[in-house]
Every structure is written in C-alpha cells, then in structure tokens.
Design a protein around this motif. Sequence first.
Motif, PDB file in Angstrom:
ATOM      1  N   ASP A 169       0.982  -1.226   0.003  1.00  0.00           N
ATOM      2  CA  ASP A 169      -0.103  -0.188   0.057  1.00  0.00           C
ATOM      3  C   ASP A 169       0.777   1.120   0.071  1.00  0.00           C
ATOM      4  O   ASP A 169       0.584   2.262  -0.745  1.00  0.00           O
ATOM      5  CB  ASP A 169      -0.918   0.010   1.160  1.00  0.00           C
ATOM      6  CG  ASP A 169      -2.031  -0.895   1.313  1.00  0.00           C
ATOM      7  OD1 ASP A 169      -2.431  -1.430   0.040  1.00  0.00           O
ATOM      8  OD2 ASP A 169      -2.676  -1.032   2.228  1.00  0.00           O
ATOM      9  N   VAL A 170       1.873   1.231   0.791  1.00  0.00           N
ATOM     10  CA  VAL A 170       2.629   2.385   0.889  1.00  0.00           C
ATOM     11  C   VAL A 170       3.522   2.590  -0.307  1.00  0.00           C
ATOM     12  O   VAL A 170       3.568   3.808  -0.844  1.00  0.00           O
ATOM     13  CB  VAL A 170       3.690   2.216   2.282  1.00  0.00           C
ATOM     14  CG1 VAL A 170       4.818   3.326   2.029  1.00  0.00           C
ATOM     15  CG2 VAL A 170       3.173   2.260   3.535  1.00  0.00           C
ATOM     16  N   ILE A 171       3.967   1.657  -1.076  1.00  0.00           N
ATOM     17  CA  ILE A 171       4.561   1.894  -2.138  1.00  0.00           C
ATOM     18  C   ILE A 171       3.707   2.517  -3.182  1.00  0.00           C
ATOM     19  O   ILE A 171       4.047   3.499  -4.067  1.00  0.00           O
ATOM     20  CB  ILE A 171       5.161   0.400  -2.636  1.00  0.00           C
ATOM     21  CG1 ILE A 171       6.278   0.097  -1.721  1.00  0.00           C
ATOM     22  CG2 ILE A 171       5.870   0.815  -4.252  1.00  0.00           C
ATOM     23  CD1 ILE A 171       6.912  -1.066  -1.601  1.00  0.00           C
ATOM     24  N   ASN A 172       2.565   2.067  -3.224  1.00  0.00           N
ATOM     25  CA  ASN A 172       1.591   2.711  -4.260  1.00  0.00           C
ATOM     26  C   ASN A 172       1.099   3.952  -3.803  1.00  0.00           C
ATOM     27  O   ASN A 172       1.032   4.854  -5.006  1.00  0.00           O
ATOM     28  CB  ASN A 172       0.427   1.713  -3.907  1.00  0.00           C
ATOM     29  CG  ASN A 172       0.386   0.204  -4.878  1.00  0.00           C
ATOM     30  OD1 ASN A 172       1.241   0.121  -5.689  1.00  0.00           O
ATOM     31  ND2 ASN A 172      -0.421  -0.531  -4.429  1.00  0.00           N
ATOM     32  N   MET A 173       1.215   4.551  -2.580  1.00  0.00           N
ATOM     33  CA  MET A 173       0.758   5.509  -2.050  1.00  0.00           C
ATOM     34  C   MET A 173       1.871   6.547  -2.467  1.00  0.00           C
ATOM     35  O   MET A 173       1.504   7.775  -3.097  1.00  0.00           O
ATOM     36  CB  MET A 173       0.566   5.748  -0.721  1.00  0.00           C
ATOM     37  CG  MET A 173      -0.719   5.100  -0.150  1.00  0.00           C
ATOM     38  SD  MET A 173      -0.836   5.165   1.708  1.00  0.00           S
ATOM     39  CE  MET A 173      -1.893   3.799   1.711  1.00  0.00           C
ATOM     40  N   VAL A 174       2.989   6.159  -2.227  1.00  0.00           N
ATOM     41  CA  VAL A 174       4.157   7.071  -2.825  1.00  0.00           C
ATOM     42  C   VAL A 174       3.914   7.373  -4.154  1.00  0.00           C
ATOM     43  O   VAL A 174       4.184   8.468  -4.714  1.00  0.00           O
ATOM     44  CB  VAL A 174       5.664   6.424  -2.533  1.00  0.00           C
ATOM     45  CG1 VAL A 174       6.579   7.120  -2.958  1.00  0.00           C
ATOM     46  CG2 VAL A 174       5.820   6.139  -0.848  1.00  0.00           C
ATOM     47  N   ALA A 175       3.783   6.318  -5.042  1.00  0.00           N
ATOM     48  CA  ALA A 175       3.619   6.391  -6.516  1.00  0.00           C
ATOM     49  C   ALA A 175       2.654   7.333  -6.651  1.00  0.00           C
ATOM     50  O   ALA A 175       2.626   8.191  -7.747  1.00  0.00           O
ATOM     51  CB  ALA A 175       3.383   5.007  -7.024  1.00  0.00           C
ATOM     52  N   GLN A 176       1.283   7.344  -6.027  1.00  0.00           N
ATOM     53  CA  GLN A 176       0.221   8.192  -6.438  1.00  0.00           C
ATOM     54  C   GLN A 176       0.510   9.629  -5.721  1.00  0.00           C
ATOM     55  O   GLN A 176      -0.348  10.644  -6.043  1.00  0.00           O
ATOM     56  CB  GLN A 176      -0.974   7.729  -5.667  1.00  0.00           C
ATOM     57  CG  GLN A 176      -1.578   6.556  -6.161  1.00  0.00           C
ATOM     58  CD  GLN A 176      -2.564   5.835  -5.197  1.00  0.00           C
ATOM     59  OE1 GLN A 176      -3.430   6.372  -4.418  1.00  0.00           O
ATOM     60  NE2 GLN A 176      -2.557   4.521  -5.257  1.00  0.00           N
ATOM     61  N   GLY A 177       1.489  10.070  -5.113  1.00  0.00           N
ATOM     62  CA  GLY A 177       2.024  11.416  -4.696  1.00  0.00           C
ATOM     63  C   GLY A 177       1.202  11.567  -3.495  1.00  0.00           C
ATOM     64  O   GLY A 177       1.080  13.041  -3.324  1.00  0.00           O
ATOM     65  N   ILE A 178       0.531  10.816  -2.674  1.00  0.00           N
ATOM     66  CA  ILE A 178      -0.058  11.111  -1.261  1.00  0.00           C
ATOM     67  C   ILE A 178       1.153  11.629  -0.392  1.00  0.00           C
ATOM     68  O   ILE A 178       2.406  11.107  -0.379  1.00  0.00           O
ATOM     69  CB  ILE A 178      -0.627   9.899  -0.706  1.00  0.00           C
ATOM     70  CG1 ILE A 178      -1.710   9.249  -1.543  1.00  0.00           C
ATOM     71  CG2 ILE A 178      -1.052  10.029   0.661  1.00  0.00           C
ATOM     72  CD1 ILE A 178      -2.507   8.027  -1.404  1.00  0.00           C
ATOM     73  N   PRO A 179       0.715  12.798   0.129  1.00  0.00           N
ATOM     74  CA  PRO A 179       1.895  13.400   1.156  1.00  0.00           C
ATOM     75  C   PRO A 179       2.618  12.246   2.242  1.00  0.00           C
ATOM     76  O   PRO A 179       1.747  11.552   2.916  1.00  0.00           O
ATOM     77  CB  PRO A 179       1.247  14.527   1.689  1.00  0.00           C
ATOM     78  CG  PRO A 179      -0.354  14.712   0.907  1.00  0.00           C
ATOM     79  CD  PRO A 179      -0.496  13.563   0.446  1.00  0.00           C
ATOM     80  N   THR A 180       3.668  12.540   2.594  1.00  0.00           N
ATOM     81  CA  THR A 180       4.291  11.653   3.332  1.00  0.00           C
ATOM     82  C   THR A 180       3.535  11.580   4.948  1.00  0.00           C
ATOM     83  O   THR A 180       3.310  10.603   5.378  1.00  0.00           O
ATOM     84  CB  THR A 180       5.892  12.180   3.491  1.00  0.00           C
ATOM     85  OG1 THR A 180       6.391  11.996   2.528  1.00  0.00           O
ATOM     86  CG2 THR A 180       6.608  10.999   4.525  1.00  0.00           C
TER      87      THR A 180
END
Lengths: 274, 392
Positions: free
Chosen positions: A177-188
């Motif tokens: 999930d986290v890897i996908n979120m990083v790819a989607q540009g969700i703020p850290t």
Amino acid sequence: MNSNYTLGIDVGSSFIKLALIDYQDQSSIKDILVEKIRKRNPTVVIDNAVSTILERNEIKYEDILYVASTGEGELVTRKRGHFYSMTTHARGVFHHHPDAKTVVDLGALYSRVITLESSARVKNYAMTGQCASGSGQFLENITRYLGVTISEVGPLSLKSTDPAKTSGICAVLAETDVINMVAQGIPTSDIIKGIHLSIARRIVMLLRKLKVESPVYLTGGMALDEGLTEAIRELGSERNMNLKVHSSTDNIATGAIGAALWGGFRHFKLLEKN
Amino acid sequence: MNPLSLNNYKQGIELASGMFNDLAFGYATQWKALHPDRRIIGYMPIYIPREIFHAHQILPVGLFGAGDRIPVVRGDAFFQSYICHIPRTVIECALNGNYDHFDGYIFPAICDVIRNLSGIFRVNFKDKYIKYLDFPQNFSADIGGVFYRTELDRLSSDVGKLNGTTATVESLNHAITLYNTNRHLLRALDDFRMESPHIISAVDYYLIRRAGAVLTIEDYNQFLQSMTDFAKTIVKEPEDKIRVVVSGAFCEQPPLGLIKTIENAGCYIVDDDFQLGQIWLTKDIPDDTDDPMGALVDAYLNDSIHSSAVFEGDRPKGDQLAKQVRDRNADGVIFCAPSFCDPALLDRPLLERAMDKHHIRHSGFQYHENLGQFHVIKEQAGTFADMIKLWE
C-alpha cells in the motif's frame, strides 16, 4: 564503594537497554544506556554495553548486587537472574508512575497490553499475534520506503490532515500500500498517519479486550513516537474509551529499569530467606 | 567418536548430540558389523526390562521418534489428526528405512496408540519380530506377578529363538549387575545435578541420558562415569532461578528447544520424566538369585516409579509427585505433556488437584515433538518463575 547498585539489561530485537540503579537510595536511576544492535552479534553488544556503563560510573561488576536480564535474556552471558518482560515493564512504569493502571509495551516485534495491580503486579495481559504489522520493525521498514528518519515520523504524523488508509491486517500488504501511495503522490505525513492509525487500531483492540483503566502508559521504542501516541488517543476517543494515554518516562528503558528494580528486591528477599 | 575415549565434557556432549541427531543409528550399525550374528531390537517408551536382551547378547535400542528432524509424509496417513505425534515419526522412519538393520521391535503397553502402532508394524514389516509387551496393572505377586512372568518368559523365549541364544541364570544375573550399576551411575549424576543444576544444562543432561537409548550398557556406564567426573570439575556461577519438576513427557519427547526454553525462562529443571524407562526401577535388583527372571518380576511389582501408564493402587500418583517435589527441594511443577497424550492429559487434573492440596505451585502446557515456536511456552514458564521469585 557503594555496593547497592543493581543493573537491568533489556535485550530487545533492535536495541539493548541498560539501567543502573542505586537500590538503597530511593531506587534512584544512576545511568541509562541504549545501544542499537545494528546487525552485530547481540552478545558482543551486550558485553560492550555492560563494560561502558560500569566504566563511566567507575564501578566494578562485582560491586553490583544483582544483574538482571529481561527480554531475550539468554543472550546475556553473565547475570544473576532473569525476569520476564511483562513483569519488568510493569515495575519500570510503576517506578515513575505509581498511579499507572495499564502499560502498553510497544516493541520491535510485537506489542503487549498489561494491566496492573496496585503493587506493580501483573493482573492480566494481551498481545498482538505473530504478524509484524503491529510492530516497531514494521514502522522502521516503512520509514526506509519513505526516506525519513525514525525521529521525523512523530512530528510528520501530527501534521497530517487527511490520513491514508492502509491494510491493518498484513505488513506485507501494508508495505505494498505504502509503495502505491508514494507512487500516487500522497503526502508523506498522511501516509505515516495512516500507518500509525493502523498500528493503533491493533493496540486499541487489545485495550478494549482487557477493559483497561486509565492512566495508560506507553513503553518500548515506539513510545517515543508522539504520532503513534496521538493515534492511540484518537482511536480510543472514537470508541468512547475515555483513555488517558501517556508516554512513560524513560520509555525505551522501562524494561531495564524494571529488571534492575526487581533484581534489588529479589536480592534482599534472598538475603532475608537465607 | 568413541564413547570410551572422551577427553572432556564438551566432547561427551558432542557425542551424545551426534547420536541424538543420527536417525540412521550409526552406532547400532557399527555394533552389528562387529557382531554380524547378533540382533538389534528397537523398543518404544516407557519401560522394558533390557536385562533380558543383554542376557541374549541382543542390542536394545530406544525409539523415541524423530522429533522435528524429519518431515512427516507417509506417517500422517496412518493416524488421525487427534492422535499424538510420536507414532507418525516412528512409522515414517521405519518406512524410510532408518530401522532396516533392526531385527524386531518391542511396543510396551502405554496406551491404545502404541498398541495400534504395533499392529501397523505387524502389517507393514512382516519379516521382523514384533512384540506388544503387556504389563500387569495388578501388583499382587499371585495375579500380576504370574501374568508378568509369563510375558517375560515368552519374550525371552522369542528373542532367544531370533538370536539363537538362551538366557542362563548367569547371563541374566550378569545383565542385572550391569543395569544395577547403570542405575547407580544415573542416580549419582542426578544427585549431582540436583545440587548443581547450573553446571549441567537441562539440554546437556537430556542428551547424556538419551545416549543410553543407543549405547551398549557397558559403553553407557563408562560414558556416564566419565561425564559425571568431567561435570564435577566444571566451575560456574549459579543463577537465581526457581527449581521445577517437569511432569508428563514420558513417551513423546519434548523438542530440545522446549527444554532450553523452560530453563532460559528462569527454571532449573531438577527432576523430570523425559526418559522415565531408564530410572523405572527405584532399587537394585538382586543379582545373585537362582531365579533372575523372578527378580525382574518382583522389581517391577514392588519398585516401579509412578507413571501415568500404571494404575496407582494404594500409592496415589499425586502424593508421589508431591514427595518428588519435596525431595528435590523444588519450587513447583510444570506439567508438560504432548498434545493428545491420553495417559498424561487424563492424569493432569488429578495431579493438579494433588499439587493444590500440597500447596505446590504448578503451571501446564502441551507440546508436540516437532514444535518449533516456543514463544507462548517461554511466556508461561517465565511468568511462572517470576511469580514464585517475587510473590511467594
């Protein structure tokens, strides 16, 4: 030479924690040493840490009344006794916070909720299963994906405005999930808050299971993380649990402090017995 | 490594550990190569009168399953899921050919599972001698004694035919002498360990005793003497641990990791029933009679240790266990039985009640021989130790 010192050694999977206590002087904490294992041989790290704490306090091993281990105590080659980590965390928290009713030990591999009797005796406990998604190790892995340090995690989490939703069931899925979120540009900050809420959900589940009373004190490495503490508070409040959650003083060394204190207690008990 | 030429304690443990891990029984193979006309008989726990086999110059070898050292593939097909684990690894080893150099098997009466296992062996290994050895549950000489005598005479006659030998009064008395010596040596080592449990770890002690399931009695006696002598020279600081008696593990053996876990959790194991057969008889057997077989029968009837596989009669097991705890100056009992072990688990409530009656602290859990995760057991044993150390 003061011969009333006791030493507690808490061997965790990431850190070795040592606490030197003057048992007769109101059990005052003389020194605390925390050493990260960093893929080294834990036994060597422990031996070096013991030498360091003895040297900087100018005492000899023989001057210590009782050296007590806790955690993975079998890795401590020279000691007098071992106490189970639940017992030591309960005692360590009680030392700083005699009003404590509940302790949450947030360790690297699992988390555990302990309810206390008035004398620091363990009343009941519950712990997370073998899955890694409730653990400090998991959080540490996530920081690597996000490129932040562990000390940045708490403050970032507190800045979150729209926490991301992650898998609370499986560390492997959550990491994906986290890897996908990083790819989607969700703020850290939102990703971290999502992770915190996912871990907190497991802890709150244990707190509900044991029907705990406040105040609740957090110990262990993850208790340093104010973002996680806040997430536990938030979820507790959402579930109308009215929890007063605090991070315990000397939180990462609580187990070592408890071990040193029980060591002193045991030493004098044995003296009395003999 | 030769058990007769040890230089130090560590070597002895390496030897014992090697034999423990050797599921092909290399020592027995070597023995047979030296004695090609002699027989090897495998036996299951708990007790068999090994003196009879020695008198026939047969090598008795203990079969304790394979623990976590082999995957069970075919063994599971013979037993339902609610049956304990030891018969699965025993049949697995047999089917894998680990016992090919054995000439027969003895299945002492412990429970239905072992009885069924003897039947399974009978069907699958038609060329081997298979004996289900029944023991009396009536301990009067004219009932249980007569029955047991008949069983032992039949056993002796059977293995005599197998080996082409006759057990004479002299050969039986000589075997009794050797096993009496063995009991003395085991007791001496046990007494030493009871006084100094920090010198010989529980795992080492287990391995030393387990060697007795493989070695000839002559080699084993010498091995025991050497290990006791070596142990007495070791200097080591004791730790502040509680002393416990472990009860319930007399047949399916706990994995070494479990024994280690109990000790690491803060408990010195000062007595146990892990290999109860070796210390089954609590007194010497007369070795100068005209009727040594009768002496073996009398010893079984009058001097057997208490066990879940034996009717307690007028000697309640709970009281005997409590006496064991007092004699060993132990702080409590850990009931540690294999999952689905009927004898141990049916006795447990009775023994727990007896411990309560005698104000002896106890804790309990179950295991299976191939258990690999000890976290829960560590937790239980650790909190048990803390409770006694801090609050008693």
